[in-house]
Design a protein around this motif. Structure first.
Motif, PDB file in Angstrom:
ATOM      1  N   VAL A 132       0.842  -1.197   0.000  1.00 42.94           N
ATOM      2  CA  VAL A 132       0.000   0.000   0.000  1.00 42.94           C
ATOM      3  C   VAL A 132       0.874   1.244   0.000  1.00 42.94           C
ATOM      4  N   GLY A 139      -0.514   4.497  -1.210  1.00 46.25           N
ATOM      5  CA  GLY A 139      -1.387   5.575  -1.684  1.00 46.25           C
ATOM      6  C   GLY A 139      -1.391   6.778  -0.756  1.00 46.25           C
ATOM      7  N   GLY A 140      -0.699   6.681   0.377  1.00 47.48           N
ATOM      8  CA  GLY A 140      -0.729   7.754   1.382  1.00 47.48           C
ATOM      9  C   GLY A 140      -0.061   9.020   0.863  1.00 47.48           C
ATOM     10  N   ARG A 143       3.860  14.021   6.622  1.00 55.77           N
ATOM     11  CA  ARG A 143       4.804  14.238   7.722  1.00 55.77           C
ATOM     12  C   ARG A 143       6.252  14.214   7.254  1.00 55.77           C
ATOM     13  N   GLN A 185      -6.521   3.574  -5.489  1.00 59.73           N
ATOM     14  CA  GLN A 185      -7.533   3.549  -4.432  1.00 59.73           C
ATOM     15  C   GLN A 185      -8.575   4.639  -4.645  1.00 59.73           C
ATOM     16  N   PRO A 188      -7.442  10.568  -0.386  1.00 62.84           N
ATOM     17  CA  PRO A 188      -7.527   9.104  -0.406  1.00 62.84           C
ATOM     18  C   PRO A 188      -8.428   8.596   0.721  1.00 62.84           C
ATOM     19  N   GLY A 215      -8.226   6.134   2.701  1.00 65.98           N
ATOM     20  CA  GLY A 215      -7.598   5.322   3.741  1.00 65.98           C
ATOM     21  C   GLY A 215      -7.233   3.950   3.204  1.00 65.98           C
ATOM     22  N   HIS A 216      -6.313   3.247   3.916  1.00 68.17           N
ATOM     23  CA  HIS A 216      -5.896   1.949   3.354  1.00 68.17           C
ATOM     24  C   HIS A 216      -6.978   0.882   3.473  1.00 68.17           C
ATOM     25  N   GLN A 223       3.206  -2.115   4.189  1.00 70.76           N
ATOM     26  CA  GLN A 223       3.202  -0.670   3.920  1.00 70.76           C
ATOM     27  C   GLN A 223       4.516  -0.241   3.265  1.00 70.76           C
ATOM     28  N   VAL A 224       4.440   0.830   2.511  1.00 70.53           N
ATOM     29  CA  VAL A 224       5.616   1.268   1.761  1.00 70.53           C
ATOM     30  C   VAL A 224       6.723   1.799   2.674  1.00 70.53           C
ATOM     31  N   VAL A 281       1.787   3.454  17.422  1.00 68.79           N
ATOM     32  CA  VAL A 281       1.383   2.249  16.690  1.00 68.79           C
ATOM     33  C   VAL A 281       0.003   1.830  17.209  1.00 68.79           C
ATOM     34  N   GLY A 282      -0.791   1.245  16.327  1.00 64.18           N
ATOM     35  CA  GLY A 282      -2.078   0.715  16.770  1.00 64.18           C
ATOM     36  C   GLY A 282      -1.825  -0.504  17.652  1.00 64.18           C
ATOM     37  N   GLU A 325      -6.453   2.214  17.315  1.00 64.98           N
ATOM     38  CA  GLU A 325      -5.429   3.083  16.743  1.00 64.98           C
ATOM     39  C   GLU A 325      -4.846   3.976  17.839  1.00 64.98           C
ATOM     40  N   TYR A 326      -3.558   4.332  17.684  1.00 59.10           N
ATOM     41  CA  TYR A 326      -2.888   5.080  18.762  1.00 59.10           C
ATOM     42  C   TYR A 326      -3.630   6.361  19.113  1.00 59.10           C
ATOM     43  N   SER A 330       0.819  -3.098  16.380  1.00 61.64           N
ATOM     44  CA  SER A 330       0.725  -3.609  15.005  1.00 61.64           C
ATOM     45  C   SER A 330       1.724  -2.891  14.117  1.00 61.64           C
ATOM     46  N   LYS A 351       8.598   7.880   8.571  1.00 64.48           N
ATOM     47  CA  LYS A 351       7.360   8.669   8.714  1.00 64.48           C
ATOM     48  C   LYS A 351       7.655  10.177   8.741  1.00 64.48           C
TER      49      LYS A 351
END
Ligand code: UD1
Length: 484
Positions: free
Chosen positions: A110, A112-113, A117, A190, A215, A217-218, A252-253, A290-291, A304-305, A328, A407
């Motif tokens: 994934v 597409g984000g 940041r 997406q 987008p 979201g994933h 994730q990328v 992190v989640g 989710e965090y 996660s 990130k």
């Protein structure tokens, strides 16, 4: 030409007529663009989301709100500590290797984000992260897949999710690099959702002839995988079914350490007959971003965090460890049929709200660039598929060897921290293969070290590939043929 009366009525019914404010100023192309964007929206569903996630002040009472007394730790397959556990992991790896050799595994990346940041102008996957060679994130991921495909004698198809904003740039990057030698690469785009004003819930215009979209979201991966391809091509999921793919390896990328198509993890997923699997690491601090995978009323799910109440984040076991420790790292295995079931309506992922700064065209027709968050974006998250699965597995992995995502521009999770972690890891591999590696007092490596995945995917692969007595006291790059 006036706007389509049906559309005018529909917009009026949902209180969104203002998006046609500049209609008279638009040329035919602009009118066409705006009309096509608007007719593709499901305004009824959007109104429901706006009501619940924007206008309703009682966000805390929505379905994401968490009652701490119902939350507990989830069962995790921990890192092996005993010989018996090591043997079990080895058996799982055999199972995963068999799946790779029979060609039933596909990879989904994934990407597409928006990478806001990091502040990098371009798709995040094109970021040059290799500590010595400057290899891009995409190259590192692709070479891991190529090396694995060669090892198991079967091509692993790669599916990459892009967004309308970065699709062209991603496609041309892969084209320029000949898909990094991979046999099957397919990009899929997406979906998007409109951004709305955070106070009024009104749709925002990015231009006089365009809605502000972002987008979705994933979680959008599922619908995007199921969408028909261009020019009558089957959807990605249909194509996978035709190719005999049973398991989808999702990553994730941003994390160049991801052990893509890790056989032991694949094997544990298959042995558990799971529909979805999660890789987790022990959280370092209560506020780490992190989640966390937890159990709520006997069902596994991710919090989710940003939604995790401090009371839960800080809750500790008697020995002082975090109770909700399972962070996660967003590496999943999916049973293909599970995603097909979700795509055909067998379970919906909930939307989350994200408060963001979104430039918009004001009433006077000028573009406003807000200095404070002014808009709500709607996103679904792939990990919300967990409570919809009939069977799942949660597997612990080692942070030092598998998790250092890119990130931020500086500090934690930045280019500097990722390059350092890669160099330290490759230094460890070289030492295990018999080399001597210069270290700082704290154990870190004071220069860049990089090993191409085409030469080694893990420490054991270096055996016999480096000169005996090698001393590494300066930057070192070991490419596909071992040359430095
Ligand atoms: C994400 C996870 C978090 C996890 C962490 C691990 C979410 C909401 N949270 O956090 O639980 O612990 O990663 O690193 O994802 N992407 C798309 N399309 C989108 C949005 C994102 O393809 O619409 C992709 C991005 O390109 C990226 C990944 O999803 O590869 C993660 O997105 P990001 O927004 O960076 O998530 P984080 O907040 O870092």
């Amino acid at each position: 030409m006036p706007a389509d009366p049906e559309l005018v009525d529909l917009l009026a019914r949902f209180g969104q007529s203002h998006v046609l404010r500049f209609w008279d100023e638009l040329d035919a192309q602009g009118r066409e663009r705006l009309t096509s964007q608007l007719t593709r929206l499901d305004l009824g569903r959007l109104a429901e989301l706006i009501d619940r996630l924007v206008l309703s002040r009682a966000i805390e009472t929505d379905e994401h709100a968490i009652d701490p007394s119902r939350v507990g730790p989830v069962e995790v397959c921990r890192l092996p500590q005993t010989d018996a556990e090591r043997v079990a992991r080895r058996r799982a790896a055999d199972r995963g290797e068999a799946a790779l050799a029979s060609g039933e595994v596909a990879a989904v990346l994934v990407a597409g984000g928006q990478g806001t940041r990091l502040g990098f102008d371009g798709p995040k996957g094109t970021y040059p992260i290799g500590p010595v060679s400057g290899a891009s994130l995409f190259q590192i991921h692709a070479e891991k897949l190529l090396a694995l495909s060669r090892r198991h004698g079967r091509a692993i198809p790669l599916y990459i999710m892009t967004s309308p904003e970065n699709h062209e740039a991603t496609a041309s990057f892969f084209e320029r690099h000949g898909n990094f030698g991979l046999e099957h690469v397919r990009l899929f785009v997406q979906g998007q959702m409109p951004a709305v004003d955070s106070k009024t819930g009104k749709l925002l215009l990015a231009g006089k002839d365009r809605l502000a979209m972002s987008p979705d979201g994933h979680g959008g991966t599922i619908a995007a995988l199921a969408s028909p391809g261009e020019e009558g091509k089957p959807s990605c999921l249909e194509e996978m079914r035709e190719r005999g793919i049973r398991t989808i390896y999702y990553f994730q990328v941003d994390n160049p350490l991801a052990q893509i198509c890790d056989p032991a993890y694949l094997g544990l997923h298959l042995i558990a007959d799971a529909e979805i699997s999660f890789k987790v690491v022990e959280k370092q601090r209560p506020d780490e971003k992190v989640g966390v995978v937890v159990e709520v009323d006997g069902r596994a799910r991710v919090i989710e965090y940003s939604d995790l109440p401090a009371e839960l984040a800080e809750r500790r076991e008697p020995d002082g460890r975090l109770q909700l420790w399972a962070g996660s790292i967003a590496i999943h295995c999916f049973d293909r049929e599970f995603l097909e079931r979700l795509a055909s309506g067998g379970g919906k992922l909930p939307f989350h709200r994200a408060l963001k700064k979104v430039p918009y065209v004001g009433e006077d027709g000028h573009l406003v660039s807000p200095s404070e968050p002014n808009a709500v974006k709607f996103e679904t998250f792939i990990f919300d598929a967990l409570p919809l699965a009939r069977r799942w597995s949660i597997v612990e992995t080692d942070r030092a060897t598998e998790f250092e995502p890119l990130k931020n521009a500086t500090g934690a999770d930045s280019p500097a921290s990722v390059r350092q972690r890669l160099s330290d890891l490759y230094g460890d591999w070289l030492e295990q293969a018999g080399a001597k590696v210069l270290r700082r007092g704290d154990g870190s490596v004071p220069f860049g070290i990089e090993i191409s995945p085409l030469l080694a995917l893990e420490a054991a692969d270096l055996k016999g590939k480096i000169e005996p007595g090698l001393v590494v006291d300066r930057p070192l790059y070991l490419g596909p043929t071992g040359s430095s």
